[in-house]
Design a protein around this motif. Structure first.
Motif, PDB file in Angstrom:
ATOM      1  N   VAL A  74      56.031  44.063  34.336  1.00  0.00           N
ATOM      2  CA  VAL A  74      54.646  44.272  33.922  1.00  0.00           C
ATOM      3  C   VAL A  74      54.113  45.426  34.763  1.00  0.00           C
ATOM      4  O   VAL A  74      53.920  45.285  35.974  1.00  0.00           O
ATOM      5  N   TYR A  75      53.923  46.575  34.144  1.00  0.00           N
ATOM      6  CA  TYR A  75      53.500  47.753  34.894  1.00  0.00           C
ATOM      7  C   TYR A  75      51.984  47.919  34.903  1.00  0.00           C
ATOM      8  O   TYR A  75      51.449  48.733  35.667  1.00  0.00           O
ATOM      9  N   TRP A  76      51.264  47.137  34.028  1.00  0.00           N
ATOM     10  CA  TRP A  76      49.795  47.237  33.999  1.00  0.00           C
ATOM     11  C   TRP A  76      49.223  45.955  33.427  1.00  0.00           C
ATOM     12  O   TRP A  76      49.826  45.333  32.550  1.00  0.00           O
ATOM     13  N   ASP A  77      48.054  45.582  33.928  1.00  0.00           N
ATOM     14  CA  ASP A  77      47.347  44.440  33.365  1.00  0.00           C
ATOM     15  C   ASP A  77      45.855  44.672  33.561  1.00  0.00           C
ATOM     16  O   ASP A  77      45.434  45.520  34.361  1.00  0.00           O
ATOM     17  N   MET A  78      45.048  43.922  32.827  1.00  0.00           N
ATOM     18  CA  MET A  78      43.599  44.029  32.915  1.00  0.00           C
ATOM     19  C   MET A  78      43.138  43.203  34.105  1.00  0.00           C
ATOM     20  O   MET A  78      42.595  42.103  33.961  1.00  0.00           O
ATOM     21  N   ASN A  79      43.368  43.749  35.296  1.00  0.00           N
ATOM     22  CA  ASN A  79      43.121  43.010  36.532  1.00  0.00           C
ATOM     23  C   ASN A  79      41.639  43.005  36.888  1.00  0.00           C
ATOM     24  O   ASN A  79      41.161  43.863  37.628  1.00  0.00           O
ATOM     25  N   PHE A  80      40.905  42.028  36.376  1.00  0.00           N
ATOM     26  CA  PHE A  80      39.514  41.893  36.787  1.00  0.00           C
ATOM     27  C   PHE A  80      39.466  41.540  38.270  1.00  0.00           C
ATOM     28  O   PHE A  80      40.295  40.766  38.762  1.00  0.00           O
ATOM     29  N   ALA A 114      38.989  51.592  30.892  1.00  0.00           N
ATOM     30  CA  ALA A 114      39.167  50.147  31.063  1.00  0.00           C
ATOM     31  C   ALA A 114      39.199  49.758  32.539  1.00  0.00           C
ATOM     32  O   ALA A 114      38.629  48.733  32.943  1.00  0.00           O
ATOM     33  N   GLU A 115      39.877  50.562  33.348  1.00  0.00           N
ATOM     34  CA  GLU A 115      39.969  50.249  34.766  1.00  0.00           C
ATOM     35  C   GLU A 115      38.613  50.353  35.453  1.00  0.00           C
ATOM     36  O   GLU A 115      38.349  49.666  36.449  1.00  0.00           O
ATOM     37  N   PRO A 152      52.013  43.847  25.685  1.00  0.00           N
ATOM     38  CA  PRO A 152      51.276  45.000  26.223  1.00  0.00           C
ATOM     39  C   PRO A 152      51.506  45.170  27.719  1.00  0.00           C
ATOM     40  O   PRO A 152      51.582  44.194  28.473  1.00  0.00           O
ATOM     41  N   GLY A 153      51.624  46.416  28.142  1.00  0.00           N
ATOM     42  CA  GLY A 153      51.830  46.704  29.551  1.00  0.00           C
ATOM     43  C   GLY A 153      53.177  46.291  30.074  1.00  0.00           C
ATOM     44  O   GLY A 153      53.373  46.169  31.286  1.00  0.00           O
ATOM     45  N   GLN A 154      54.138  46.108  29.182  1.00  0.00           N
ATOM     46  CA  GLN A 154      55.455  45.601  29.576  1.00  0.00           C
ATOM     47  C   GLN A 154      56.529  46.671  29.414  1.00  0.00           C
ATOM     48  O   GLN A 154      56.515  47.457  28.465  1.00  0.00           O
ATOM     49  N   MET A 155      57.449  46.692  30.346  1.00  0.00           N
ATOM     50  CA  MET A 155      58.645  47.532  30.283  1.00  0.00           C
ATOM     51  C   MET A 155      59.863  46.618  30.355  1.00  0.00           C
ATOM     52  O   MET A 155      59.959  45.770  31.242  1.00  0.00           O
ATOM     53  N   LEU A 156      60.790  46.780  29.408  1.00  0.00           N
ATOM     54  CA  LEU A 156      62.037  46.037  29.411  1.00  0.00           C
ATOM     55  C   LEU A 156      63.177  46.993  29.723  1.00  0.00           C
ATOM     56  O   LEU A 156      63.270  48.076  29.122  1.00  0.00           O
ATOM     57  N   ARG A 194      47.960  32.872  34.834  1.00  0.00           N
ATOM     58  CA  ARG A 194      46.932  32.163  35.600  1.00  0.00           C
ATOM     59  C   ARG A 194      46.457  32.958  36.809  1.00  0.00           C
ATOM     60  O   ARG A 194      45.304  32.826  37.240  1.00  0.00           O
ATOM     61  N   SER A 195      47.331  33.747  37.364  1.00  0.00           N
ATOM     62  CA  SER A 195      46.937  34.503  38.559  1.00  0.00           C
ATOM     63  C   SER A 195      45.835  35.508  38.255  1.00  0.00           C
ATOM     64  O   SER A 195      45.116  35.939  39.171  1.00  0.00           O
ATOM     65  N   GLN A 196      45.706  35.886  36.974  1.00  0.00           N
ATOM     66  CA  GLN A 196      44.657  36.825  36.594  1.00  0.00           C
ATOM     67  C   GLN A 196      43.312  36.136  36.365  1.00  0.00           C
ATOM     68  O   GLN A 196      42.310  36.811  36.085  1.00  0.00           O
ATOM     69  N   LEU A 197      43.275  34.818  36.465  1.00  0.00           N
ATOM     70  CA  LEU A 197      42.042  34.061  36.225  1.00  0.00           C
ATOM     71  C   LEU A 197      41.451  33.481  37.507  1.00  0.00           C
ATOM     72  O   LEU A 197      40.257  33.219  37.574  1.00  0.00           O
ATOM     73  N   GLU A 198      42.280  33.303  38.508  1.00  0.00           N
ATOM     74  CA  GLU A 198      41.842  32.633  39.733  1.00  0.00           C
ATOM     75  C   GLU A 198      40.760  33.445  40.443  1.00  0.00           C
ATOM     76  O   GLU A 198      40.931  34.633  40.718  1.00  0.00           O
TER      77      GLU A 198
END
Length: 658
Positions: free
Chosen positions: A225-231, A533-534, A205-209, A482-486
């Motif tokens: 990765v063009y989008w992520d659920m960046n809390f 979502a954002e 999800p949110g990936q472009m190849l 992991r960077s999305q959890l820190e």
């Protein structure tokens, strides 16, 4: 919505390319029975195919779509929202469109913005785009993975498709089950980006190849990765308004998300269960439509799992035209079970997937091609009981002791007792990889850690030896960014880990797209609109779970629409009754076992140990959680055996009607 397939061979297309591409398209014709098209370039080695389901623009818009100069070619499995306003704005700037299709805006946006065009797309989509000027192939999947997309890559060739079976139909693509994936499926949780099959991966999800012909004559690949659920980090939430602001913000964005999903050139209905998610969708849609909305509800023959009475109350309140589909053992097993495995291309732990297949078939039979659904609400607003459990267990440690947490935890455990062994673990289970990643082992994965202890011995001796050092629990954790959890709140951490695993790998596959599109029916999950979502990811955790009430901010936003019984109701997981609840269901399971998981069948497939499978089938535990766990394992055993027969032992083909 549609199906896409294709391949790019740097050495040029084979002589049978048209025949091979047609055979690949035949296996996903259920995704698009209203038309098909292809583009073949023998010298370039490019083959692109499309099967069409007409939802928008019933008369033009056949694919592949091309720019006026023929340099950019698109095949798209998509529903792009706001396409009319985008088309109007671009037309004012001189852009010309050849159709009324929503998909054509992707070409126009690409011409203007290059690879940044994905930032301007709203909706559910997976597509392939060839740029003849840049000599690159672009594959994109939507932000949450609502629409599927799979690839098989080699040094000098690439295959892609909406479903794995289409890839497997090409004679040069290997047909083998992946041993590691088999173990992950037995324990329920797939590793993100993997499939049941060796050398076949899922675009995430949110990936472009982006693929190009490299200077060394091989395919070069770039992952974006063009989008992520960046809390946001916990410190970034300070000073973000009071509850009324968040309630209004959620309401406005959900109304907008439902509104754009009612846009179609065919009627749009709603799925309706007894939860506040689908009820909120129906309530909003009913206020927007001039005529009564058609609502579809599943009813089970076990009162512990049946929500149809509560759904009926919502249908009456909304003035909807409700149709209830009553399902019994004969509809959940037999040929229906194996057919859904064929469509899902992975195993499933509960026959809810089969129930939803029946529902989508009924929707299509009644003249509808599209419904709005409630998936994604629990992910955005902390709806699942395991999210609450983590807050009640670990919240005091992170945010100061709260004596009320213990009482709330006890109450929640009692109200969800029917789901022990599946949704909630009956005992604490931990894993060091998850403790290190999240700070604790999330409650959502604990049942599957317990399941793994029973699953591994089921493997055939050779596979047990091969996978002796493979840790499927750690493998899942390793794929989480992991960077999305820190620095995130504990609810954000567990929600993110669930969204990146079970939402895409379970709810949106065998619980969503695959069983809906199996009957040429498109589902539109309004809560997974990225605008909503954002906004939702910014909501303070204390408004998601407030005073022990999950999805509090959503409840308050929808308070005027929901009947009192729904507004006050605790989250209740939507599942079909397991086979251990009914001797008729268990007899139906036994018939499937005789057909697919007999001793001879297990030995022929080489995945499972016939003796251990026999022991599993002979167990009859009085412990509810253990009985549920055995039912889950039996479903997975059957699924693996069916996958082997349908896709490995035999050339993939469309199975007969159940």
């Amino acid at each position: 919505m549609c199906g896409i397939v294709g391949y790019w061979r740097l050495d040029g297309l084979e002589d049978q390319a048209r025949t091979n591409l047609n055979a690949m398209m035949d296996l996903i014709v259920h995704r698009g029975p209203d038309g098909r098209g292809m583009h073949l370039d023998p010298q370039l080695g490019l083959a692109m195919g499309h099967t069409r389901l007409t939802i928008i623009d019933l008369h033009t818009g056949d694919q592949p779509l091309t720019t006026s100069d023929g340099q950019v070619i698109l095949t798209s499995n998509s529903e792009f929202y706001d396409f009319k306003s985008i088309r109007a704005k671009l037309s004012c700037e001189g852009e010309r469109f050849a159709s009324k299709s929503d998909a054509e805006i992707a070409l126009a946006l690409y011409r203007r913005h290059g690879l940044d065009f994905v930032e301007h797309l709203r909706g559910e989509f997976a597509f392939a785009l060839w740029d003849g000027v840049e000599q690159r192939l672009v594959l994109v999947r939507d932000r949450f993975g609502i629409k599927p997309l799979y690839i098989h890559q080699r040094e000098r060739e690439l295959f892609w498709g909406s479903e794995v079976k289409a890839l497997l139909r090409h004679p040069t693509v290997p047909r083998r089950l992946d041993p590691k994936a088999a173990l992950n499926q037995l324990m329920q949780v797939m590793v993100p980006g993997t499939t049941s099959f060796a050398e076949i991966e899922a675009v995430r999800p949110g990936q472009m190849l982006v693929f190009r012909r490299g200077a060394n004559g091989r395919l070069e690949r770039e992952d974006h990765v063009y989008w992520d659920m960046n809390f946001p980090r916990a410190a970034e939430r300070e000073g973000h308004g009071g509850p009324s602001e968040w309630i209004t913000g959620v309401r406005d964005r959900l109304v907008d998300a439902v509104g754009v999903r009612l846009e179609a050139d065919v009627p749009v209905g709603c799925y309706l269960s007894g939860g506040i998610d689908s009820c909120s969708i129906l309530g909003i849609a009913s206020t927007m439509q001039q005529s009564p909305v058609k609502a579809y509800t599943i009813s089970f023959d076990n009162p512990n799992y049946d929500e149809s009475a509560i759904a009926a109350e919502m249908a009456r309140a909304a003035g909807a035209e409700q149709e209830v589909l009553h399902l019994r053992a004969r509809e959940l097993y037999g040929g229906y079970f194996s057919r859904v495995v064929w469509h899902a291309e992975r195993t499933f732990y509960n026959t809810l997937s089969v129930a939803k297949w029946h529902m989508s078939r009924r929707v299509r039979e009644s003249g509808y091609k599209s419904v709005i659904t409630g998936e994604g609400s629990d992910e955005l607003f902390s709806g699942y009981p395991f999210f609450k459990r983590d807050l009640f267990v670990h919240g005091p440690a992170e945010h100061g002791a709260d004596e009320g947490f213990a009482a709330l935890r006890t109450k929640m455990q009692a109200s969800n007792a029917v789901f022990e062994g599946a949704i909630l673990a009956e005992q604490q289970a931990e894993h060091p990889a998850w403790n290190e990643l999240i700070g604790f082992t999330p409650s959502w994965i604990q049942p599957w850690i317990l399941t793994l202890a029973r699953a591994r011995p089921l493997l055939a001796p050779a596979l047990r030896e091969e996978l002796a050092d493979y840790d499927p629990i750690a493998a899942v954790a390793e794929r989480i960014d992991r960077s999305q959890l820190e620095g995130r709140h504990l609810l954000d951490r567990v929600q993110y880990s669930w969204i990146k695993t079970m939402l895409e790998g379970q709810i949106l596959t065998w619980g969503g797209d695959r069983v809906d599109m199996a009957n040429s029916m498109e589902s539109r999950p309004a809560f997974l609109d990225h605008h909503l979502a954002e906004y939702a990811r910014q909501i303070p955790p204390s408004y998601r779970i407030h005073g022990g009430t999950e999805k509090w901010v959503l409840r308050e936003a929808m308070r005027g629409i929901l009947p009192k019984v729904l507004y006050e109701r605790e989250k209740f997981a939507f599942m079909a009754p397991p086979s251990n609840t009914d001797p008729v269901k268990r007899a139906a399971v036994d018939a499937l076992v005789e057909r697919y998981a007999s001793r001879d069948a297990c030995e022929a497939a080489g995945i499972l140990d016939p003796d251990r499978v026999a022991e599993l089938l002979a167990r009859n535990s009085d412990d509810r959680a253990e009985a549920v766990r055995d039912d889950i394992l039996i479903n997975h055993v059957l699924g693996l055996q069916i996958l082997h027969e349908e896709f490995v032992a035999n050339e993939p083909r469309v199975p007969p009607e159940p």
